[in-house]
Design an enzyme around this catalytic site. Structure first.
Site, short mmCIF file in Angstrom:
data_model
loop_
_atom_site.label_atom_id
_atom_site.label_comp_id
_atom_site.label_asym_id
_atom_site.label_seq_id
_atom_site.Cartn_x
_atom_site.Cartn_y
_atom_site.Cartn_z
N ASP A 66 0.83 -1.20 0.00
CA ASP A 66 0.00 0.00 0.00
C ASP A 66 0.87 1.26 0.00
O ASP A 66 1.89 1.32 0.70
CB ASP A 66 -0.89 -0.03 1.25
CG ASP A 66 -1.92 1.07 1.28
OD1 ASP A 66 -2.68 1.20 0.30
OD2 ASP A 66 -1.96 1.81 2.28
N GLU A 119 1.71 -0.33 -5.07
CA GLU A 119 0.75 0.74 -5.32
C GLU A 119 1.53 2.03 -5.11
O GLU A 119 1.87 2.38 -3.98
CB GLU A 119 -0.43 0.69 -4.35
CG GLU A 119 -1.46 1.77 -4.69
CD GLU A 119 -2.25 2.29 -3.50
OE1 GLU A 119 -3.40 2.70 -3.70
OE2 GLU A 119 -1.71 2.29 -2.38
#
Length: 513
Positions: A174, A232
């Site tokens: 993330d 990401e």
């Protein structure tokens, strides 16, 4: 976890090679699990660690790999580390795990700098009764970790090993560009800052972050089989994304520019070319993504007259805004799926995409849970991401469309989801679900993911390319266009009403002679 296990046969029949699970760790759910209170424990609302290990075993038995979400930038404010930090004095080892700073002003009444939160308002919250503040680039319940602290680095290496020891096949990382902040935490030029995907400034994409991922790569490579990492990462300039997927770092990085492309043939050709060239420069494959848990779902995006703000995370749609054309949006989404899954590289399908599921665009504010919406009170760009996170419809005539035992779901399902339910699509030959099944079967048979793209000259509003023995043609215009003479049609996103003609907003796969 038992719910996912019960749907593994569905995923197997769909034809996927792997599943990526959003955070399932113990969490107060202030941000859909991206506020982790314990990185080694399955949240009781999803089951337990034994259930997860059973999920791994049964997925692997079907040849399906499992990738889990890792959230390293911040923890929950309910994590034991942060609770200890609040109970400890300034300058303590407990506080050194996070980013605490004295406030400005006579009594520390002003934040340490002018950094904004991605979710709106300031990125700093003051510790009650103190001069110190703590940093949170996202919600105030998500305090940022201090990655300059060796203890933090050591802890996450242990977390990686914990899940690798149980057999996970990799990690989606993330906001991978956010871990390291510039020394001194300098103020930003507010005129240059945007929350629309650029993510520029001293809190993003700092070069020392790559030391962390090189150390993680060594850990993954020490385990048998192929274990992957997917980044990401929003970076600016875009070319720096290649730094994250060098051979000694991650394997892939999400291609958000493709997701944000407007419905235009020349725009898609340009982004496909650049998307393939950038990772190829470091020997990595590209990725293709058309929906995810942060963006308005593709059928709804593509049904809007203008893509505009809705291409960016959190900029959802509510009832006060112009509503998408549902029929046009689904037609374009089906065509885009055939374009996307015909490309070389890795393709990611967001849950419900295979059903053609639209955004819930009329959800009332009282049901919304996204901290972006709550912090902005639903104003400006803060409609939030709840509309794309609504539970899937499985059965038309069942409570919560078969998602759970009662009508209550964590986000409300619109009545329109009935026509997208799995059991309604199962036996309909022309359904979006069966289109995806056929596309994925052909993608596997023709080895398209490992293929090579060769553009073919086409007319205005049309893209055409060859990938091995298959030709992909998509008409992004409104008027029908001629197909190559003697074409053998393998599959089309819509019925071909006139022989030799490809209707507007339609894609087709042809077998090359």
């Amino acid at each position: 976890m038992p719910g996912i296990i019960s749907r593994l046969s569905y995923l197997d029949q769909l034809g996927v090679d792997a599943i990526w699970l959003s955070p399932f760790y113990k969490s107060p759910q202030a941000d859909a699990g991206y506020d982790v209170a314990d990185y080694r424990l399955v949240d009781p609302m999803f089951g337990n660690n034994e259930d997860f290990e059973r999920l791994l075993k049964e997925a692997h038995a079907r040849g399906i790999k499992v990738i889990v979400d890792l959230v390293p930038n911040h923890t929950s404010d309910e994590h034991a580390w942060f609770q200890a930090a609040l109970k400890s004095p300034p300058g303590s080892p407990e506080r050194a795990r996070y980013i605490f700073r004295d406030g400005k002003g006579k009594d520390g009444e002003l934040p340490p700098n002018n950094w904004p939160s991605i979710f709106g308002k300031s990125a700093w919250d003051r510790v009650p009764g103190e001069k110190q503040w703590y940093l949170h680039l996202f919600d105030s319940k998500q305090p940022d970790l201090n990655w300059d602290n060796p203890e933090v680095r050591a802890e996450f290496e242990k977390v990686l090993r914990f899940w690798l020891d149980r057999g996970v096949d990799g990690f989606r990382v993330d906001v991978a560009q956010s871990l390291i902040k510039e020394k001194g935490l300098p103020d930003i030029d507010e005129s240059q800052y945007t929350n629309e995907g650029a993510m520029v400034g001293p809190m993003w994409n700092q070069p020392p972050v790559h030391e962390i991922y090189r150390s993680w790569r060594k850990i993954l490579d020490s385990y048998p089989g192929k274990r992957i990492m997917v980044a990401e990462a929003f970076v600016n300039p875009r070319e720096q994304l290649a730094d994250y997927i060098r051979p000694d770092e991650m394997d892939q990085a999400f291609n958000f520019e493709y997701l944000m492309t407007k419905w235009d043939a020349s725009a898609y050709r340009s982004i496909i070319d650049s998307s393939m060239a950038l990772p190829a420069s470091v020997g990595a494959p590209t990725t293709w993504v058309t929906s995810n848990h942060d963006i308005v779902r593709a059928p709804s995006r593509l049904g809007l007259k203008e893509l505009g703000r809705h291409a960016f995370p959190g900029n959802g749609i509510d009832a006060s805004m112009p509503q998408p054309d549902e029929v046009l949006g689904l037609r374009r989404a089906r065509a885009l799926a055939m374009l996307t899954l015909g490309l070389p590289g890795s393709a990611y399908i967001y849950q419900g995409e295979e059903l053609g599921l639209p955004e819930h665009t009329t959800m009332e504010g009282k049901y919304r849970q996204d901290p972006m919406f709550l912090r902005a009170k639903g104003k400006g760009l803060g409609i939030g991401r709840d509309g794309c996170r609504v539970p899937l419809p499985w059965k038309v005539d069942a409570p919560s469309f078969g998602f759970g035992p009662s009508d209550k779901t964590w986000l409300p399902q619109p009545a329109s989801y009935a026509r997208y339910a799995v059991d309604r699509q199962e036996d309909a030959a022309d359904s979006t679900l069966n289109l995806y099944r056929k596309v994925l079967e052909l993608r596997h048979d023709y080895k398209l993911g490992d293929g090579k793209l060769q553009w073919v000259d086409a007319g205005k509003d049309v893209l055409a390319f060859d990938n091995g023995d298959l030709r992909v043609v998509i008409n992004m215009g409104e008027q029908a266009t001629a197909l190559p003479e003697g074409s053998q049609v393998l599959l089309s996103s819509e019925p071909l009403q006139e022989a030799g003609k490809l209707p507007g907003n339609t894609a087709v796969w042809l077998k090359r002679s």
